[in-house]
Design a protein around this motif. Structure first.
Motif, short mmCIF file in Angstrom:
data_model
loop_
_atom_site.label_atom_id
_atom_site.label_comp_id
_atom_site.label_asym_id
_atom_site.label_seq_id
_atom_site.Cartn_x
_atom_site.Cartn_y
_atom_site.Cartn_z
N VAL A 1 0.87 -1.18 0.00
CA VAL A 1 0.00 0.00 0.00
C VAL A 1 0.90 1.23 0.00
CG1 VAL A 1 -1.86 1.26 1.12
CG2 VAL A 1 -1.78 -1.24 1.28
N CYS A 2 0.90 1.94 -1.14
CA CYS A 2 1.83 3.06 -1.30
C CYS A 2 1.22 4.39 -0.89
CB CYS A 2 2.28 3.15 -2.75
SG CYS A 2 3.23 1.72 -3.27
N GLY A 3 -0.11 4.46 -0.88
CA GLY A 3 -0.72 5.74 -0.54
C GLY A 3 -2.20 5.77 -0.83
N LEU A 4 -2.70 6.98 -1.04
CA LEU A 4 -4.14 7.21 -1.20
C LEU A 4 -4.44 7.86 -2.54
CD1 LEU A 4 -4.96 8.68 2.35
CD2 LEU A 4 -4.95 6.26 1.62
N MET A 5 -5.66 7.62 -3.01
CA MET A 5 -6.11 8.17 -4.28
C MET A 5 -7.51 8.74 -4.08
SD MET A 5 -8.36 7.16 -6.95
CE MET A 5 -8.40 6.77 -8.69
N THR A 6 -7.81 9.82 -4.81
CA THR A 6 -9.18 10.30 -4.79
C THR A 6 -9.55 10.90 -6.13
OG1 THR A 6 -10.85 11.41 -3.43
CG2 THR A 6 -8.89 12.69 -3.95
N LEU A 7 -10.85 10.90 -6.38
CA LEU A 7 -11.41 11.38 -7.64
C LEU A 7 -12.61 12.25 -7.28
CD1 LEU A 7 -11.47 10.99 -10.77
CD2 LEU A 7 -12.78 8.91 -10.38
N PRO A 8 -12.35 13.50 -6.91
CA PRO A 8 -13.44 14.33 -6.40
C PRO A 8 -14.41 14.73 -7.50
CG PRO A 8 -11.38 15.57 -6.43
CD PRO A 8 -11.07 14.22 -6.97
N ALA A 9 -15.61 15.13 -7.09
CA ALA A 9 -16.55 15.70 -8.04
C ALA A 9 -15.93 16.97 -8.63
CB ALA A 9 -17.86 16.04 -7.32
N PRO A 10 -16.18 17.24 -9.90
CA PRO A 10 -15.60 18.44 -10.51
C PRO A 10 -16.01 19.70 -9.74
CG PRO A 10 -16.67 17.07 -12.18
CD PRO A 10 -17.03 16.50 -10.84
N ALA A 11 -15.07 20.62 -9.58
CA ALA A 11 -15.36 21.87 -8.86
C ALA A 11 -14.75 23.02 -9.64
CB ALA A 11 -14.77 21.81 -7.45
N MET A 12 -15.39 24.19 -9.53
CA MET A 12 -14.89 25.37 -10.23
C MET A 12 -14.01 26.16 -9.27
SD MET A 12 -16.08 25.49 -13.28
CE MET A 12 -16.09 27.21 -13.79
N GLY A 13 -12.88 26.61 -9.77
CA GLY A 13 -12.04 27.50 -8.98
C GLY A 13 -11.04 26.71 -8.14
N GLU A 14 -9.85 27.26 -8.05
CA GLU A 14 -8.77 26.52 -7.42
C GLU A 14 -9.02 26.24 -5.94
OE1 GLU A 14 -4.51 26.96 -8.85
OE2 GLU A 14 -4.45 27.99 -6.90
N GLU A 15 -9.60 27.20 -5.23
CA GLU A 15 -9.78 26.98 -3.80
C GLU A 15 -10.74 25.81 -3.55
OE1 GLU A 15 -7.85 27.87 -1.43
OE2 GLU A 15 -9.15 26.72 -0.06
N ALA A 16 -11.85 25.78 -4.29
CA ALA A 16 -12.80 24.67 -4.15
C ALA A 16 -12.17 23.35 -4.58
CB ALA A 16 -14.06 24.96 -4.97
N GLN A 17 -11.34 23.40 -5.60
CA GLN A 17 -10.67 22.18 -6.05
C GLN A 17 -9.68 21.67 -5.01
OE1 GLN A 17 -8.90 23.35 -9.79
NE2 GLN A 17 -10.79 22.98 -10.96
N ARG A 18 -9.06 22.59 -4.29
CA ARG A 18 -8.02 22.16 -3.34
C ARG A 18 -8.59 21.44 -2.11
NH1 ARG A 18 -3.33 26.74 -2.83
NH2 ARG A 18 -2.67 25.31 -1.17
N ARG A 19 -9.84 21.73 -1.77
CA ARG A 19 -10.41 21.23 -0.51
C ARG A 19 -10.33 19.70 -0.36
NH1 ARG A 19 -15.21 24.43 -0.78
NH2 ARG A 19 -13.91 26.30 -0.77
N PRO A 20 -10.87 18.94 -1.32
CA PRO A 20 -10.79 17.47 -1.16
C PRO A 20 -9.34 16.96 -1.21
CG PRO A 20 -11.76 18.05 -3.28
CD PRO A 20 -11.67 19.31 -2.50
N PHE A 21 -8.50 17.61 -1.98
CA PHE A 21 -7.11 17.18 -2.06
C PHE A 21 -6.40 17.40 -0.72
CE2 PHE A 21 -7.47 18.40 -6.78
CZ PHE A 21 -7.94 17.14 -7.11
N ARG A 22 -6.75 18.52 -0.08
CA ARG A 22 -6.17 18.81 1.24
C ARG A 22 -6.63 17.76 2.24
NH1 ARG A 22 -8.27 24.12 2.43
NH2 ARG A 22 -6.95 24.62 0.66
N ARG A 23 -7.92 17.41 2.16
CA ARG A 23 -8.43 16.40 3.08
C ARG A 23 -7.73 15.05 2.89
NH1 ARG A 23 -14.49 15.41 3.21
NH2 ARG A 23 -13.88 14.14 4.99
N LEU A 24 -7.43 14.71 1.63
CA LEU A 24 -6.75 13.44 1.39
C LEU A 24 -5.34 13.48 2.00
CD1 LEU A 24 -7.43 10.77 -0.17
CD2 LEU A 24 -5.78 11.54 -1.87
N ARG A 25 -4.67 14.62 1.83
CA ARG A 25 -3.32 14.73 2.41
C ARG A 25 -3.38 14.64 3.93
NH1 ARG A 25 -1.16 19.35 4.09
NH2 ARG A 25 -2.28 20.67 2.60
#
Ligand SMILES: *Cc1c(COP(=O)(O)O)cnc(C)c1O
Length: 230
Positions: free
Chosen positions: A160-184
């Motif tokens: 197990v090397c790590g985690l993956m996610t495929l969030p729902a499409p979001a507009m704007g960088e801040e909204a896009q960053r939210r799920p990625f931050r949660r994964l980290r």
């Protein structure tokens, strides 16, 4: 798409990755591009291989096996399975892929571990986390992740090397960053010295900058390289 267009797209994409890495204060070498060739012909993959790309992602087992056979002369391609896992396809996955992203079920994990040829390097996997809470999206709920991780850690032939996610499409960088931050943050909480979970597989054509800013180590990109899928 012709090889010249693929080459121009590749150059543009690598520039995007470099510039996002720079904004994040990271070295671009810490980010691996997985070129997603699903619904693209083998010739497109061959064209990108000729430019030096080695990691390729596929989502559909039958389609992938057909293209792998056509590309069998390219011995050092690293194949990543990024699609939905079906129990009756795990044997093919274990035999024909170096990496499986999108693992979310311990029975699939047990099958992959048992079916992976022992003479090969351990199968490298990322656990997929569903951060949008949509029932239609695959992935394990964050609450269930520790248990799945614990079950996977002891499996032979399996890393197990790590985690993956495929969030729902979001507009704007801040909204896009939210799920990625949660994964980290989830990764940071679950990492241990013996299982540091270095890989964060996140970011696609439309949100790779946001993913890199949040620590992506693998971005999975199709459309920006090969154009629209047929
Ligand atoms: C198709 C796919 C990608 C690539 O998406 P693009 O938007 O074409 O870059 C990445 N990850 C997964 C899991 C996919 O299914």
């Amino acid at each position: 798409m012709n090889p010249q267009d693929i080459a121009a797209n590749y150059e543009r994409l690598m520039a995007r990755i470099r510039s996002a890495a720079e904004r994040a204060g990271r070295s671009p070498e810490t980010i691996q591009l997985i070129a997603v060739g699903k619904q693209q012909p083998a010739a497109a993959i061959r064209a990108l291989y000729a430019l030096g790309q080695r990691a390729f992602g596929e989502s559909y087992v039958q389609e992938a096996l057909g293209k792998q056979a056509e590309l069998a002369d390219l011995k050092d391609i690293e194949w990543h399975f990024i699609g939905r896992i079906q129990a009756n396809k795990t044997r093919a996955l274990a035999a024909h892929f170096a990496w499986v992203h999108g693992l979310a079920d311990r029975h699939h994990a047990e099958r992959l571990s048992a079916q992976h040829p022992p003479e090969r390097l351990p199968l490298r996997v990322c656990l997929q986390v569903n951060l949008s809470g949509e029932a239609s999206k695959s992935g394990v709920a964050p609450e269930a992740l520790p248990e799945l991780l614990a079950a996977c850690k002891s499996l032979p032939n399996f890393e197990v090397c790590g985690l993956m996610t495929l969030p729902a499409p979001a507009m704007g960088e801040e909204a896009q960053r939210r799920p990625f931050r949660r994964l980290r943050e989830l990764r940071d909480r679950l990492a241990t010295p013996s299982h540091p979970l270095p890989v964060l597989s996140m970011g696609m054509s439309d949100d790779l900058e946001a993913a890199i800013l949040e620590g992506a180590t693998q971005v999975r990109v199709g459309t920006a390289l090969f154009g629209n899928r047929t």
